[in-house]
Design a protein around this motif. Structure first.
Motif, PDB file in Angstrom:
ATOM      1  N   GLY A  73      37.837  10.282  13.529  1.00  0.00           N
ATOM      2  CA  GLY A  73      39.083  10.283  14.272  1.00  0.00           C
ATOM      3  C   GLY A  73      40.172  11.156  13.679  1.00  0.00           C
ATOM      4  N   VAL A  74      39.828  12.180  12.933  1.00  0.00           N
ATOM      5  CA  VAL A  74      40.812  13.053  12.316  1.00  0.00           C
ATOM      6  C   VAL A  74      41.412  13.954  13.388  1.00  0.00           C
ATOM      7  CG1 VAL A  74      41.175  14.871  10.611  1.00  0.00           C
ATOM      8  CG2 VAL A  74      39.611  12.992  10.123  1.00  0.00           C
ATOM      9  N   ARG A  75      42.718  14.006  13.428  1.00  0.00           N
ATOM     10  CA  ARG A  75      43.415  14.811  14.421  1.00  0.00           C
ATOM     11  C   ARG A  75      43.413  16.283  14.067  1.00  0.00           C
ATOM     12  NH1 ARG A  75      49.255  12.473  16.133  1.00  0.00           N
ATOM     13  NH2 ARG A  75      48.758  12.447  18.327  1.00  0.00           N
ATOM     14  N   LYS A  76      43.406  17.102  15.093  1.00  0.00           N
ATOM     15  CA  LYS A  76      43.532  18.539  14.913  1.00  0.00           C
ATOM     16  C   LYS A  76      45.006  18.844  14.611  1.00  0.00           C
ATOM     17  CE  LYS A  76      43.928  21.391  18.338  1.00  0.00           C
ATOM     18  NZ  LYS A  76      43.785  22.193  19.532  1.00  0.00           N
ATOM     19  N   ALA A  77      45.244  19.765  13.713  1.00  0.00           N
ATOM     20  CA  ALA A  77      46.611  20.127  13.361  1.00  0.00           C
ATOM     21  C   ALA A  77      47.298  20.770  14.560  1.00  0.00           C
ATOM     22  CB  ALA A  77      46.614  21.085  12.180  1.00  0.00           C
ATOM     23  N   ARG A  78      48.574  20.483  14.724  1.00  0.00           N
ATOM     24  CA  ARG A  78      49.322  21.066  15.836  1.00  0.00           C
ATOM     25  C   ARG A  78      49.570  22.543  15.588  1.00  0.00           C
ATOM     26  NH1 ARG A  78      54.130  16.741  17.093  1.00  0.00           N
ATOM     27  NH2 ARG A  78      52.790  14.996  17.631  1.00  0.00           N
TER      28      ARG A  78
END
Length: 120
Positions: A73-78
């Protein structure tokens, strides 16, 4: 409420709880549950398992997340967005929409117009 009245009230509650505890100690169902828990924990220790391991083993689709699943569930950097005001030539670089000057532009010129100023 006076301190003495508060003391007496707490004393009565404690006496009631102690009576409930004594009544539970004689309950056969509770004794069986305690025995089961102690045997289960001994068995888990013997085989080197923990309760979450057993839950994952018996019900892999339960509500608990295993440590491996949690790392997915690691988010992609904005990405950085750059806006250039054509009237003043001023540049704004932001990763989100919470930039003070960008908000002021959107209220003054409208969100659609400001979005058209985006260079990246």
């Amino acid at each position: 409420m006076s301190r003495l009245a508060e003391f007496r009230k707490l004393e009565q509650q404690l006496a009631s709880q102690l009576a409930d505890l004594e009544a539970m100690k004689g309950d056969a169902g509770l004794k069986k549950e305690i025995e089961f828990e102690s045997k289960l924990r001994a068995l888990l220790a013997e085989y080197g398992f923990s309760l979450p391991n057993v839950i994952d083993l018996l019900d892999p689709h339960s509500g608990r997340r295993s440590p491996v699943a949690a790392s997915k569930g690691v988010r992609k950097a904005r990405s950085v967005k750059i806006y250039k005001n054509p009237k003043t030539g001023e540049l704004i670089e932001t990763k989100g929409g919470n930039h003070r000057q960008l908000k002021e532009w959107k209220t003054e010129f409208g969100a659609d117009v400001v979005e058209s100023w985006r260079t990246q």
